[in-house]
Design a protein around this motif. Structure first.
Motif, PDB file in Angstrom:
ATOM      1  N   VAL A 169      30.518 -34.735  -3.506  1.00 23.66           N
ATOM      2  CA  VAL A 169      31.039 -33.516  -2.879  1.00 23.66           C
ATOM      3  C   VAL A 169      32.482 -33.291  -3.321  1.00 23.66           C
ATOM      4  O   VAL A 169      32.888 -32.159  -3.614  1.00 23.66           O
ATOM      5  N   TRP A 170      33.263 -34.355  -3.370  1.00 23.05           N
ATOM      6  CA  TRP A 170      34.645 -34.256  -3.855  1.00 23.05           C
ATOM      7  C   TRP A 170      34.683 -33.668  -5.264  1.00 23.05           C
ATOM      8  O   TRP A 170      35.419 -32.717  -5.537  1.00 23.05           O
ATOM      9  N   THR A 173      33.405 -29.947  -5.426  1.00 25.45           N
ATOM     10  CA  THR A 173      34.322 -29.039  -4.723  1.00 25.45           C
ATOM     11  C   THR A 173      35.590 -28.825  -5.533  1.00 25.45           C
ATOM     12  O   THR A 173      36.112 -27.705  -5.608  1.00 25.45           O
ATOM     13  N   HIS A 174      36.095 -29.889  -6.150  1.00 26.57           N
ATOM     14  CA  HIS A 174      37.302 -29.746  -6.954  1.00 26.57           C
ATOM     15  C   HIS A 174      37.041 -28.948  -8.226  1.00 26.57           C
ATOM     16  O   HIS A 174      37.930 -28.227  -8.703  1.00 26.57           O
ATOM     17  N   ARG A 175      35.855 -29.064  -8.766  1.00 26.97           N
ATOM     18  CA  ARG A 175      35.518 -28.268  -9.943  1.00 26.97           C
ATOM     19  C   ARG A 175      35.498 -26.777  -9.591  1.00 26.97           C
ATOM     20  O   ARG A 175      36.044 -25.948 -10.315  1.00 26.97           O
ATOM     21  N   LEU A 176      34.899 -26.448  -8.446  1.00 31.51           N
ATOM     22  CA  LEU A 176      34.902 -25.049  -7.994  1.00 31.51           C
ATOM     23  C   LEU A 176      36.318 -24.605  -7.619  1.00 31.51           C
ATOM     24  O   LEU A 176      36.762 -23.518  -7.999  1.00 31.51           O
ATOM     25  N   VAL A 215      36.432 -25.247   1.951  1.00 32.51           N
ATOM     26  CA  VAL A 215      36.013 -25.938   3.176  1.00 32.51           C
ATOM     27  C   VAL A 215      34.532 -25.682   3.442  1.00 32.51           C
ATOM     28  O   VAL A 215      33.747 -26.614   3.682  1.00 32.51           O
ATOM     29  N   VAL A 216      34.131 -24.419   3.389  1.00 36.10           N
ATOM     30  CA  VAL A 216      32.734 -24.062   3.648  1.00 36.10           C
ATOM     31  C   VAL A 216      31.823 -24.669   2.588  1.00 36.10           C
ATOM     32  O   VAL A 216      30.765 -25.242   2.905  1.00 36.10           O
ATOM     33  N   VAL A 220      28.716 -27.307   3.312  1.00 38.30           N
ATOM     34  CA  VAL A 220      27.332 -26.970   2.964  1.00 38.30           C
ATOM     35  C   VAL A 220      26.779 -27.966   1.951  1.00 38.30           C
ATOM     36  O   VAL A 220      25.647 -28.448   2.076  1.00 38.30           O
ATOM     37  N   LEU A 221      27.593 -28.287   0.941  1.00 40.34           N
ATOM     38  CA  LEU A 221      27.144 -29.210  -0.099  1.00 40.34           C
ATOM     39  C   LEU A 221      26.887 -30.597   0.466  1.00 40.34           C
ATOM     40  O   LEU A 221      25.893 -31.247   0.120  1.00 40.34           O
TER      41      LEU A 221
END
Length: 228
Positions: A169-170, A173-176, A215-216, A220-221
């Motif tokens: 998830v880390w 999320t950081h890629r996005l 955050v969202v 969700v992921l």
């Protein structure tokens, strides 16, 4: 930078801090400027500007001379020392190039804000809106291009309960988040020809939206991965 078992880790030693020489020059120069200019500063020094670039806050002579340099030094020292107490300290070795660059960029950005204060005292006109928007855009552009390289830790990056709980998830999320930060850095300059105030609002609003989106997305992921 290796620990006792030969694994790379973060160490606060000469090999690490020597890369920050531009920050040392800026910090030292700021304090020297404060000492030299202190006797000639007025009793009330401008320390805050509104969204239209107009001065709307004043501080004492001491605050004008030393508040921003002291804040700059404090933030720089925090960035040096915090990794030492991070449970994932070893992971910093995997994004040291980015982290070193960010330390220096933050120091330069705050030094520019300090220079604006000193120039305002001298009665020189400075386009504060342009300088701040440009500075923040460059910071977000740097973050966006490098965020995907930041590995799991507790002080740097997008820290939500879900990114901290799961390394996949880390990573995702950081890629996005990196792509979104690049977008935030670019959008204000599309609005700039129409209104400088609008450009700054777009910049800050974009940052708020990116924060909410990551955050969202991480929540969700995480639940999607946990439900596999």
């Amino acid at each position: 930078m290796r620990n006792d078992v030969g694994e790379a880790t973060y160490r606060l030693d000469w090999q690490e801090v020597r890369h920050d020489w531009p920050a040392w020059i800026v910090l030292l120069g700021s304090f020297i400027a404060g000492v030299l200019l202190y006797p000639s500063l007025p009793e009330q020094v401008p320390i805050h500007w509104n969204i239209a670039g107009q001065v709307d806050g004043y501080g004492s002579r001491a605050a004008g001379a030393f508040m921003l340099p002291a804040l700059n030094l404090g933030i720089y020292c925090l960035m040096l020392f915090l990794p030492l107490v991070d449970p994932n300290r070893a992971n910093y070795a995997r994004f040291l190039g980015f982290y070193r660059g960010f330390r220096v960029l933050m120091t330069l950005f705050l030094a520019v804000l300090y220079a604006i204060t000193l120039l305002a005292v001298e009665g020189l006109q400075v386009d504060v809106g342009l300088v701040v928007t440009l500075g923040l855009s460059l910071l977000f552009l740097y973050l966006g291009n490098s965020l995907g390289r930041v590995r799991h830790n507790y002080f740097v990056g997008i820290k939500t309960p879900w990114t901290l709980a799961n390394e996949e998830v880390w990573r995702r999320t950081h890629r996005l988040g990196g792509r979104l930060f690049v977008l935030v850095a670019v959008l204000p300059w599309i609005a700039w020809p129409f209104s400088r105030t609008a450009a700054f609002i777009v910049l800050i609003g974009g940052l708020v939206l990116v924060s909410a989106a990551t955050v969202v997305y991480s929540a969700v992921l995480y639940h999607r991965i946990a439900g596999r």
